[in-house]
Design a protein around this motif. Structure first.
Motif, short mmCIF file in Angstrom:
data_model
loop_
_atom_site.label_atom_id
_atom_site.label_comp_id
_atom_site.label_asym_id
_atom_site.label_seq_id
_atom_site.Cartn_x
_atom_site.Cartn_y
_atom_site.Cartn_z
N TYR A 50 0.82 -1.21 0.00
CA TYR A 50 0.00 0.00 0.00
C TYR A 50 0.86 1.26 0.00
CZ TYR A 50 -3.80 3.16 1.34
OH TYR A 50 -4.73 4.18 1.38
N ARG A 51 1.93 1.26 0.79
CA ARG A 51 2.82 2.42 0.85
C ARG A 51 3.40 2.71 -0.54
NH1 ARG A 51 6.25 2.94 5.69
NH2 ARG A 51 6.29 0.69 5.54
N GLN A 79 1.93 2.12 -3.37
CA GLN A 79 0.85 2.74 -4.15
C GLN A 79 0.71 4.22 -3.79
OE1 GLN A 79 0.59 0.16 -6.54
NE2 GLN A 79 -1.21 1.41 -6.76
N LEU A 80 0.78 4.51 -2.49
CA LEU A 80 0.67 5.90 -2.06
C LEU A 80 1.78 6.76 -2.64
CD1 LEU A 80 -0.31 5.44 1.70
CD2 LEU A 80 -1.79 6.20 -0.18
N GLY A 106 0.85 8.16 -5.74
CA GLY A 106 -0.33 9.01 -5.70
C GLY A 106 -1.64 8.23 -5.83
N GLN A 107 -1.59 6.92 -5.62
CA GLN A 107 -2.78 6.08 -5.72
C GLN A 107 -3.12 5.54 -4.33
OE1 GLN A 107 -1.65 3.13 -8.58
NE2 GLN A 107 -1.47 4.61 -10.24
N ASN A 108 -4.40 5.64 -3.96
CA ASN A 108 -4.78 5.22 -2.61
C ASN A 108 -5.58 3.92 -2.60
OD1 ASN A 108 -7.15 6.10 -3.64
ND2 ASN A 108 -7.64 7.52 -2.01
N ILE A 109 -5.36 3.08 -3.61
CA ILE A 109 -6.03 1.79 -3.68
C ILE A 109 -5.12 0.78 -4.39
CG2 ILE A 109 -7.19 2.36 -5.86
CD1 ILE A 109 -9.62 0.76 -4.79
N SER A 117 -2.99 -5.35 9.61
CA SER A 117 -3.72 -4.45 8.73
C SER A 117 -5.18 -4.89 8.66
CB SER A 117 -3.10 -4.41 7.33
OG SER A 117 -3.20 -5.68 6.74
N ARG A 150 -17.46 5.51 4.16
CA ARG A 150 -16.01 5.52 4.24
C ARG A 150 -15.52 4.58 5.30
NH1 ARG A 150 -13.24 11.15 4.82
NH2 ARG A 150 -11.51 9.75 4.62
N VAL A 197 -11.95 4.62 7.20
CA VAL A 197 -10.64 5.22 7.40
C VAL A 197 -9.72 4.19 8.07
CG1 VAL A 197 -9.36 7.04 8.59
CG2 VAL A 197 -11.57 7.55 7.53
N ILE A 207 -7.03 -0.74 4.22
CA ILE A 207 -6.32 -0.71 2.94
C ILE A 207 -7.26 -1.26 1.86
CG2 ILE A 207 -4.34 -1.60 1.65
CD1 ILE A 207 -2.83 -1.69 4.35
#
Length: 130
Positions: free
Chosen positions: A33-34, A36-37, A40-43, A58, A92, A94, A97
């Motif tokens: 996931y990190r 991807q972030l 600039g992608q959050n999925i 997680s 949502r 929060v 992942i």
């Protein structure tokens, strides 16, 4: 603690976190996931995992198109409900992942909680416990 290997078994760690196919690897979900972030992608989207060991800690948010075939969701202490988290919000989640359009085939999870649509949660809850 000699002989203890952290971050995956030798030769089984992810070398390309942006690959679309992962085979027989040990994967820390947050590391994936990190990466991807960083793009600039959050999925995490459009990936296939075969015979992988995916580890937390997680919480996986299973969105549309996520499938599990011959998957071991991990130790539950005999209560599969301990792996399921229901969000209080319908819009949502929060801290979870998100995965979308991903396939998990013959994979094992360790220290991962699962959340997502109620239909998905009911399917997990219907699994046999160990």
């Amino acid at each position: 603690m000699s002989g203890v290997v952290f971050g995956g078994r030798p030769g089984r760690i992810v070398t390309d976190p942006y690959a679309t196919e992962f085979n027989e690897l040990d994967i820390a979900i947050f590391d994936l996931y990190r990466a991807q972030l960083a793009k600039g992608q959050n999925i995490i989207r459009g990936r296939t995992f075969r015979n992988c060991h995916l580890e937390g800690p997680s919480v996986m948010l299973a969105r549309s198109g996520v499938t599990f075939d011959e998957t071991d969701f991990g130790p539950s202490g005999g209560d599969i409900a301990s792996l399921v988290l229901r969000p209080a919000s319908s819009t949502r989640v929060v801290g979870a992942i998100p995965f979308e359009d991903c396939a998990f085939i013959g994979c094992r999870f360790f220290s991962v909680g699962f959340t997502g649509p109620e239909v998905f949660l009911q399917q997990v809850l219907a699994l046999e416990t160990r």
